[in-house]
Scaffold this active site. Structure first.
Site, PDB file in Angstrom:
ATOM      1  N   THR A   1       5.661   4.005  -6.413  1.00  0.00           N
ATOM      2  CA  THR A   1       4.582   3.496  -5.563  1.00  0.00           C
ATOM      3  C   THR A   1       3.547   2.743  -6.391  1.00  0.00           C
ATOM      4  OG1 THR A   1       4.896   5.385  -4.109  1.00  0.00           O
ATOM      5  CG2 THR A   1       2.820   4.197  -3.904  1.00  0.00           C
TER       6      THR A   1
ATOM      7  N   HIS B   1       4.838  -0.651  -7.123  1.00  0.00           N
ATOM      8  CA  HIS B   1       4.688  -1.551  -5.964  1.00  0.00           C
ATOM      9  C   HIS B   1       3.272  -2.133  -5.932  1.00  0.00           C
ATOM     10  CE1 HIS B   1       8.524  -0.669  -4.138  1.00  0.00           C
ATOM     11  NE2 HIS B   1       8.279   0.622  -4.086  1.00  0.00           N
TER      12      HIS B   1
END
Lengths: 341, 341, 341, 341
Positions: D40, D43
């Protein structure tokens, strides 16, 4: 005897005369009363890719049926001549890992009546005695003919407790339609049905759907969320076998919800695994056939309690009119079509 | 304000004037509309062994109730003044192993309204905001008063899927009576009820029992087996709290069956573990309180779908006639007795 | 052939000559290698109330065993002469509700080898082919002789997920001892064992118990709570069949915990249902026999992975010394006693 | 204080000075010891489509972390200054359907530390007191920093009983690697791992995989079937987030098997629902976050029992070298990368 036969590798079927089958020591001979036509039969009729890979003509079709036992093999003890039975079309090997764990319906060497051996669209069918389900007098004979797809509906619906839950049935073919009534009897407090055919939505309403949605008008997830206070449904029964149906169902599912996947997509299906399954912790369960024999016991108990699936039977035809029957199936607007033998 | 109070360590209760309670930052003040009397209240009234060990007078009784919020603490956000609510009487600590696993109803440091702190048989009750269940207008107010025991019935009945199953409800006090209707809505296809009171058996019939059995005439297991084709029932809900009731239920259970144990025996119970539990592979599940908040959601969904438990309410009395109410409870022939405050 | 036989209705057994049994079409003849003595055999030896009600002499004893197939009936396909097998002693009817739902081990018309028909404490035993479990070369032959009680242990332990859980094994007879090792392999992170015999507690330690408790010194629940940070254990395996063992287990169980009940109490058992089961929402599951064939697959997988139950086998005797073997069993201080035929 | 911040809408991060956060009444201030970098975070670093739709800069990153409480809000009672804690990054609302049913991890209004509010790649982080998990001295501090992804592994692995089962872990990133060891401790008897990186396969072997397969060489299903006697594995943990990984897993699954879906595919995934899910009755379960707090209790119990996940930590860097850390993540050949604050 008369039989509906795939005579050659190619489209179509023929109603021809064939010998009455002989039976083995563990088999029974059944005088067929009536049979239901299934999507599988249509695949074989149309001779599509799946049919070409699986079917070895000549083959008598038909795996949904009922009839009277007229002969039994020498080792048969559990049923007798004169018994009226419905047929379980899936023949389990009894020896594989699944069978040894009591999951006969997902036998690793499954053989199917009317697919891998001659079926029941004929005056007589030979079958293993262990695949017969003896029927109560209280069950109407035309319902007896469709215990197989009713069993699919029961298996899909009862795989998770529906008590006090909301359910969306995506796809209102015969199995979806029967599932609507089953869901209500199993305790669902709100049942939504969607389909692309007005006739089938009318049947869905008649089977007790609390809300019917025409999938052609789009945005099924939003409309289901609206109808469930924003949260989505607890359970989805995917009965359409269409990619859009699957997406509609997943989009309408609440976090932590359950999906019974029964409809068979042609080819691969594409969907948004992250948002529609993983973040939600959705549970997706493949549903195939009928648990032997739990599903049959459940279906029988529900029928005795008053489950009425006769509205789903929209057409009753003599076997001679089989071409008409298959046309109805292709149109996907009818309910169940039954052939009287 | 008026309140029904256990003033001293000894039998009986008094209806006296006490100050309106003050509330903490996480609490609400509720103007009580009505309350249901529970077996627990009778234990406190009678000052039995359990009451003597648990209760510290003075104490306002009452844990089944509904009412309107008239004041909220400074940290309360989830409910507001004017909301009509039903009370969950079990206050979970939020920190123990059970709470940390989402099983608040079996909190290891559970405190109970009307048992461990002042309750709702009074004009006003102070309670944690987190124990309020906001009610739908569609739910009758006297049903709102008994959401607690209805929740017991729902919790006991829905702990296992009842779809297409047979159930025996042993003991037809208010919870057993409500459970009969819940079982049917949850998909049970055959519900048998037993009790020792004719009045309660009449109520059981009215709640939808397919067969009612007078337990005084003996041999309940044999009669249940006979009614289920010899096999016994799939599920037993033990609601009687009597040793004989438990034995009846276990004796009537089919191999592999499920028992929800809710009725509280006084003292120890004796039974034949080998024959009635082990050889059968019976599953016995203790049932206590209500899952927070799954059970409340389920009960609400069932009520919205049409569950009618009002026949169970056989007596409605003003709080001034509390002695009469407790006499009715002692007789064990009434349904639910509601006190209007 | 030589066989250990209950010749008459009364205590004791005799080692006598009897004819080699003949086999039916679905049966096999097994040359027995070794067998384990079970509590059931002791009941029959002692001719107690249960034995008097069930056993019809003359009867060859023995239902835990392994051996080599020396003959097969005409319909047998799944095994062959020369196969080395372990016997599943429970013969299911295949037709009752339990069998039709895949729960063969709780068949309603169960018949047991060595109890309802001649058993395996003999040079040869005839048995249904469907009750043979073909064995891997990797499994020691004396372990093959006790796959039946190992299966009991596996069935009791694996009925609930043990991963990251604490377990108390109450009673360290052979099944309890094997269960200790099974619990560890199945993911239990803390295993406590209790018994009244020092020898058995020493074996418990050897089988991997993290803590062993002498039940004679009393207050097992308090000591288990202390060892688990006050909360109690997640899972209890009741293997003692004593009322006090059951009470110890229930008293040591945490709220929401699971109890597998395998030990068979003589006569009725008495316990505090309200405090030990209902308020805690304990879940009690009767455990009987072995799931066919899931338990056998699990046991085999665990043995292949390294499960070592050979320390449990404390005595290996020729069948001629059967009196000594039964004395060891009576003393309840030994582990498993194996008879070589 | 120093903090790793997404300062603007675009790729990259900056290590800058920001004020120490203030805390609310229910919050705590934690002096961060170390943190793990997660996919995450990558990202957000790369500012991909998902990041653009979700992240509102400026934002301090970081949701896997441990540290010492240095201040507590006025209502905080469950933890205290000086406690060493690991952070649960998912903040549940406590009021939605999921929360009300104890499924906080799939809260319908979930907010995430380091995603929706400032995170822990900083000297101090403010967080709700209810999201702190107090740690045992016995747990190494760098393991404390990655309790979040360890929890993912535990949640995925323990969602179904693994005792005596075979498992395929598809994808050997840090979560997959930790899952290998968790599977063994949870009772799996055969664990297969596949990945496309040699380094990660070497780590998989070190974590205890019984068989490692290089997915680049193709035909993973056939090789897994061969290794499992033809039947396929009982359980698949899909940790790769690649469509091919999912297909490999489904193709290797035995009939009736279970799939935990944790890896997040970018975009839609396509697969053969009929053959790989429905005919097999596969069960697919989305896995997200960690059950609060069952997963934390399980992870803690496994660590105390000896679970060693330190081999998975392949890189330990000071926060100043964050660019290097993110490069390692991009290469997908490392194990876990930890930032020391």
């Amino acid at each position: 005897m008369k039989a509906l036969v795939k005579t050659d590798a190619g489209p179509g079927l023929e109603l021809i005369d064939v010998p009455v089958p002989s039976i083995g020591g563990d088999e029974i001979l059944v005088k067929v009363f009536a049979g239901g036509i299934c999507g599988t039969d249509l695949h074989i009729y149309e001779w599509d890719e799946w049919a070409r890979s699986r079917i070895r003509p000549p083959l008598v079709l038909g795996h949904e049926f009922c009839g009277t036992i007229v002969d039994v093999g020498t080792h048969v003890t559990q049923v007798a001549t004169g018994d009226f039975i419905s047929g379980e079309g899936h023949i389990a090997c009894g020896q594989c890992h699944s069978c040894r764990n009591g999951a006969f319906h997902i036998c690793e060497r499954l053989r199917v009546i009317g697919v891998d051996r001659d079926g029941a669209f004929a005056e007589f069918v030979a079958m293993p005695a262990g695949n017969a389900w003896k029927l109560d007098e209280s069950i109407p004979r035309e319902v007896a003919a469709i215990m197989d797809p009713l069993g699919n509906a029961v298996h899909a619906a009862l795989e998770v407790s529906l008590a006090a839950k909301s359910v969306a049935v995506i796809g209102c073919g015969p199995i979806g339609l029967m599932a609507i009534a089953v869901c209500h009897m199993a305790g669902a407090t709100f049942v939504i049905a969607s389909d692309v055919s007005e006739q089938r939505l009318a049947l869905a309403r008649r089977m007790g759907a609390d809300l019917v949605l025409d999938a052609r008008s789009g945005d099924i997830p939003a409309r289901i969320r609206e109808a469930t206070g924003g949260a989505g449904v607890d359970v989805v029964l995917e009965m359409s076998g269409h990619e859009q149906g699957l997406r509609d169902g997943l989009g309408a599912l609440r976090n932590g919800g359950w999906v019974s996947l029964l409809g068979l997509p042609r080819g691969r299906a594409t969907f948004d695994l992250a948002n529609e399954v993983i973040f939600k912790e959705a549970h997706l369960a493949g549903i195939f056939g009928r648990r032997m024999w739990r599903t049959w016991e459940q279906a029988t108990a529900l029928l005795r309690k008053g489950l009425d699936v006769t509205p789903v039977i929209t057409h009753r035809l003599p076997i001679a009119r089989f071409e008409e029957a298959f046309s109805l199936l292709k149109a996907a607007t009818a309910g169940k079509v039954i052939l009287y033998i």
